[in-house]
Design an enzyme around this catalytic site. Sequence first.
Site, PDB file in Angstrom:
ATOM      1  N   HIS A   1      33.357  70.498  65.429  1.00  0.00           N
ATOM      2  CA  HIS A   1      32.424  69.366  65.503  1.00  0.00           C
ATOM      3  C   HIS A   1      32.400  68.692  66.881  1.00  0.00           C
ATOM      4  CE1 HIS A   1      32.221  69.897  61.284  1.00  0.00           C
ATOM      5  NE2 HIS A   1      33.227  69.123  60.923  1.00  0.00           N
TER       6      HIS A   1
ATOM      7  N   HIS B   1      28.282  71.015  60.421  1.00  0.00           N
ATOM      8  CA  HIS B   1      27.351  70.000  59.917  1.00  0.00           C
ATOM      9  C   HIS B   1      27.091  68.889  60.932  1.00  0.00           C
ATOM     10  CE1 HIS B   1      30.894  67.639  58.617  1.00  0.00           C
ATOM     11  NE2 HIS B   1      30.083  66.600  58.633  1.00  0.00           N
TER      12      HIS B   1
ATOM     13  N   GLU C   1      38.141  58.137  61.189  1.00  0.00           N
ATOM     14  CA  GLU C   1      37.938  57.992  59.739  1.00  0.00           C
ATOM     15  C   GLU C   1      38.921  56.975  59.196  1.00  0.00           C
ATOM     16  OE1 GLU C   1      36.805  61.691  57.460  1.00  0.00           O
ATOM     17  OE2 GLU C   1      37.919  62.505  59.148  1.00  0.00           O
TER      18      GLU C   1
ATOM     19  N   LYS D   1      42.618  60.378  61.215  1.00  0.00           N
ATOM     20  CA  LYS D   1      42.491  59.851  59.851  1.00  0.00           C
ATOM     21  C   LYS D   1      43.268  58.540  59.791  1.00  0.00           C
ATOM     22  CE  LYS D   1      40.987  63.917  57.888  1.00  0.00           C
ATOM     23  NZ  LYS D   1      39.588  64.061  57.468  1.00  0.00           N
TER      24      LYS D   1
END
Length: 512
Positions: free
Chosen positions: A256, A194, A232, A356
């Site tokens: 990605h 994506h 993130e 993260k």
Amino acid sequence: MEEENKKAKNNPIENQILVIYGSNGDLAKRKLMPAIFQLYIDNLLPENFAVIGAGSQEKDEETNRKEIKANMKDFVANKVKENPEKLKSFLNHVYYKKVHNQTEEDFAGLKAYIDELSAKLVLPQNIIYYFSIPPFLYEVVAAHMIKFGLNNENNGWKRIIVEKPFGYSYDTAIDLDKKIRTGFNEDQIYRIDHYLGKETVQNIMVTRFSNGFFEPIWNRKYVDRVEITSAEKIGVGSRGGYYDTSGAMRDMIQNHLLQVLAVVAMEPPSIFDSESIRNESVKVLQSLRPIKTDEIAKHVVRGQYIETFVDDVTQKGYRQEKDVKPDSKTETFVALKLFVDNWRWGDVPFYIRTGKHLPDRVTEVVIHLKPAPHQLFKQRCVAQSTNMIILRISPDAGVAVDFGMKIPGAGYKVQNVNMAFHYSDLAENKISEAYERLLLDCMIGDSTLYARADAVKASWKFVDPILKAWKNNPDIPLYFYECNTWGPKEANALFNDKELKWRAPFKKFKTE
Ligand code: BG6
């Protein structure tokens, strides 16, 4: 079928069916159905189409429609509020068939259901099958489809969209590809990443190849180093079960971020079509310098977040997350240094970092340019004068250039300033979500923004030795970091120059 795909391209969108395996899952609810609904609102779907949810639960069509309506209200409340009539008519195109992925006969049932529906709706059997299911089921589902002829193109084209990760390692990716290829040609397989569907990632190509002034400096003569950060703020949340078998390397870097790197580093294609673009991006991935086993600890830093007290709240450590092993060594942070061994990039370091529970949610690429050859104003800088091109992917998407300017007044004091373009200033229309763009591309048969088999293999080839070394060599450290920090401080040791550090993303992009 190649011909068919070319035809589809010239004739933008044909009547068709979209089958979603795993239609009751999180991805389908949060991303796929809202994206299809948005395409419908924008009148981009064909006149005649059907979306068939294929899930393991038994339920009738009406219940399925009700559930989809409720999910839409949960996940895209505004869209639903602004387009109530559209939602009503959209739901008329939505169908459901119970398919248990590991039960062979269910695929015979699906075939019969599609035959019946397509006859009833006078729909040609141009079909996309979306694998929105756990990766271990890809092979099984493909085999069942082949067995019952769901891949047969006699009565219309068939395409499959396969989510990442494609494989778990180099060998498993090759094996999976072989198995799928027994029933599907490469031009029928759409490996979705994506990140490639993000408007701002595509804009990297436009920034580079539609302007005369970026490209001449986009090489080893002028570029000192390239930094790619994808941070993130949140932890793994409810995805611990999946994440603990994956880790940041498989979850973000293998796909990605190496794809983003390929777009940043590729040569200009001679023409702008799927094959030429993908030919160029795969060359970058094939040029990645393998990291030798005994150098992995020096070039790659892995980390894991630990319990931290932040803003009056105790954030769980990774090992305390649901479905995570209490002694897990899975990395939630990776920083690495790599080289693209080709003419353009010889010896320019690329630094990639993802994690993260870092201080912000931000994805960006920073091209650090070499300093001017003779530093006339060296003693007069009030801030370190640096030249950077920042390609901000999200949030606050845009492009910024940092350079030194004279501070008005006496003398020659130099300060770093920032010229920024915010993508939102350009978009009169909304910026489309990645899944909207990618689904529409597949519907018209354009695979440019999907990963090709050779690219997937090349990126596995690069990360595989790192994963193996981590697994086999307990001496390679796993560094622990506190939530809301930029990961383990050891990540700064990747830079050759002791003076250098990772950029703290937010500070410089915003101009206000
Ligand atoms: C997914 C990963 O592919 O990408 C997630 O599995 C990650 O772990 C997500 O959070 C990040 O995507 P985005 O578009 O929010 O940057």
